[in-house]
Design an enzyme around this catalytic site. Structure first.
Site, PDB file in Angstrom:
ATOM      1  N   HIS A 152       0.833  -1.206   0.000  1.00  0.00           N
ATOM      2  CA  HIS A 152       0.000   0.000   0.000  1.00  0.00           C
ATOM      3  C   HIS A 152       0.867   1.256   0.000  1.00  0.00           C
ATOM      4  CE1 HIS A 152      -2.937  -3.044   1.445  1.00  0.00           C
ATOM      5  NE2 HIS A 152      -3.745  -2.350   0.659  1.00  0.00           N
ATOM      6  N   TYR A 212       1.207  -9.056   3.852  1.00  0.00           N
ATOM      7  CA  TYR A 212       0.408  -9.985   4.655  1.00  0.00           C
ATOM      8  C   TYR A 212       1.286 -10.730   5.665  1.00  0.00           C
ATOM      9  CZ  TYR A 212      -3.830  -9.619   1.756  1.00  0.00           C
ATOM     10  OH  TYR A 212      -4.966  -9.185   1.122  1.00  0.00           O
ATOM     11  N   ASP A 251      -9.282  -0.435  -7.314  1.00  0.00           N
ATOM     12  CA  ASP A 251      -8.455  -0.753  -6.151  1.00  0.00           C
ATOM     13  C   ASP A 251      -7.918  -2.177  -6.192  1.00  0.00           C
ATOM     14  OD1 ASP A 251      -7.220  -0.421  -3.678  1.00  0.00           O
ATOM     15  OD2 ASP A 251      -9.008  -0.970  -2.557  1.00  0.00           O
TER      16      ASP A 251
END
Length: 545
Positions: A247, A419, A397
């Site tokens: 991100h 993650y 997105d």
């Protein structure tokens, strides 16, 4: 002045400590250090009854003798020098080599590339942490347990490594130089394609391409946006994206680029007002501002500042939206400063709605509502238009699988890295770990097959019902991606089955060899030879006379 009494064990002995809530964290740690008879170079680790690591500070909760904390001393007598020696490198030598490299580059190119400055900054961080033992923990060199409560996220903006001032300066200067060069028609056309490859472009070039989107959509004239203000705004946007694995600013650019591509593919300017198109593009650019690299589940489970501030309701998305308007408060980078108050109010309302829609917890609700109006969709109906705008930003997105596989595959690696960082931290802090984020359970195909089947395709196909023009360029590539990962999964399963069969055959061969062996008996019994009949599995024994 409130006193606290805590009970704990250290080296099997029961201890108790009393301190004031007004004491400093350092004083409380020294109290525990004295109880453990540890010196200043030792690391103290305190666990609660659940075995979770907790912070030693004045905020430590009082307990009872039946719920004692457990205090351990680790890394005793380690210094930065000994740690560096065990790591097998000399920090000073690395610094000298880096300085020499930088001199050579500057001598030849007049400007060191960003990677050199990044290396220098990372080396400074390593040196600082090696020199300060308080930064060490059993997790490694990067987790600082010395400040704030245990559930205070270590990703906070005070601990995140921000873009260095030098790096930002170099990017901004390069942007100004690139703006003097016109962008070719070939690049401008390519920028409109869903297949755009971001890995060919550096940060400064992507900022210039974002600028070009505003120019080619006519926003500079339609909304009276001054070029210096746009550049200052884009630079602030760049500065407020953290260097996390996924991100980051590159993700911001890719979402904005897909929104830009959808705008041209669907021909949105002919279907909705210019203010709505501007809302979509600005929302896409701002949708992940200051993302810490840890999702909403972590925020809520760890009871972070963001979760507390927003009452567990889309804490990240609320934060992204808040940062977006915080940037716009600065008049020098307020691209909306010439909007009429009613237009600004509409745009702000739309931006907040779009950015909050990117919370995947709301995915099924938004998709269900959108599907219910497709057959009677009317752009003049505000509810319908709001829904399609939310669907558009959601598609942008999570659109990486629309890209060519060589582009999407790198993004998947970035996502899994983020993650795995989160799940590692969750395990350390004793928080719930989502299976799809656990490095011990996830593979590339397993992470994508279900996501494409049950999230991407239903979303994209719903948008395709309203805009059939997107089928070839948006939906078909995702269907091919599903086939690709399905084939990969089958290949992995076949390889796993083959290895298991090979192990079974090897074990069987070893078993047959062991069936024929000599067993030494006590001297008076001599020895017996035992064999196992293959035909009837009956034991045959013969004794040597």
């Amino acid at each position: 002045m409130t006193k606290k009494l805590v009970y704990f064990t250290v080296d099997g002995h029961s201890e108790q400590a009393e301190f004031s809530t007004e004491d400093t964290a350092e004083n409380v740690r020294e109290l525990f250090r004295a109880a453990a008879e540890a010196d200043g170079s030792d690391i103290l680790k305190l666990y609660n009854v659940n075995g979770n690591l907790i912070n030693i500070s004045q905020r430590l909760a009082a307990n009872t003798p039946d719920s004692r904390y457990s205090l351990e001393v680790v890394a005793a007598h380690y210094t930065g020098a000994t740690v560096a020696a065990e790591l097998g490198f000399d920090v000073m030598a690395l610094e000298r080599r880096l300085e020499e490299l930088e001199k050579r580059i500057v001598g030849q190119q007049f400007e060191a590339p960003d990677v050199v400055h990044d290396m220098a900054h990372k080396l400074d961080v390593i040196r600082d942490k090696l020199e300060n033992i308080n930064h060490l923990s059993w997790l490694g060199l990067y987790k600082d347990l010395s400040s704030g409560p245990t559930l205070q996220p270590f990703w906070s903006k005070f601990n995140l490594t921000p873009k260095s001032v030098e790096k930002c300066r170099q990017v901004f200067e390069r942007v100004n130089r690139l703006c003097q060069v016109p962008i070719t028609k070939e690049v401008r056309d390519y920028l409109k394609k869903p297949s755009f490859d971001n890995w060919q472009w550096d940060d400064a070039e992507m900022i210039v391409l974002l600028r070009q989107m505003f120019i080619d959509l006519g926003f500079m004239t339609k909304f009276n946006i001054e070029m210096p203000v746009l550049l200052e705004w884009l630079f602030e946007i760049y500065r407020h994206y953290n260097d996390v694995p996924f991100h980051n600013f590159k993700h911001c650019f890719m979402v904005a680029q897909m929104m830009y591509g959808l705008t041209w593919l669907i021909d949105l300017p002919k279907k909705m007002e210019d203010l709505d198109v501007l809302t979509l593009l600005v929302s896409a650019i701002c949708h992940d501002l200051d993302h810490p690299g840890y999702n909403n589940a972590y925020q809520i489970n760890a009871r972070t500042e963001l979760a507390l501030r927003y009452n567990d309701i889309s804490p990240l998305e609320n934060h992204h939206s808040s940062i977006a308007f915080e940037i716009l408060e600065n008049n020098n980078c307020n691209i909306l400063r010439n909007l009429e108050s009613e237009s600004f109010k509409r745009l702000r309302d739309g931006m907040i709605r779009c950015i909050l829609a990117t919370d995947m917890a709301k995915h099924h609700e938004i998709l269900k509502n959108f599907k219910s109006v497709i057959s009677m969709f009317d752009f003049s109906t505000k509810e319908h238009k709001d829904l399609v705008m939310m669907i558009l930003i959601k598609v942008a997105d999570i659109s990486n699988e629309v890209r060519p596989m060589e582009v999407a595959d790198v993004w998947l690696e970035c996502l899994l890295a983020e993650y795995f960082n989160q799940s590692d931290l969750e395990k350390l802090e004793g928080l719930p770990v989502a299976p799809f984020m656990d490095r011990e359970k996830v593979t590339k195909p397993s992470s994508q097959i279900g996501f494409i089947k049950f999230v991407l395709l239903p979303l994209f196909e719903a948008l395709g019902e309203l805009f059939p023009v997107i089928v070839d360029e948006i939906i078909t590539p995702v269907q091919k991606a599903l086939e690709y990962y399905t084939d990969m999964q089958q290949a992995l399963e076949q390889e796993k089955k083959k290895k298991e069969e090979e192990r079974d055959q090897a074990a069987a061969s070893e078993g047959q060899a062991d069936a024929f062996k000599v067993v030494k008996l006590p001297e008076k019994h001599k020895f017996k030879v035992h064999t196992l009949s293959r035909s009837n599995h009956t034991r045959v024994s013969s004794a040597k006379q």
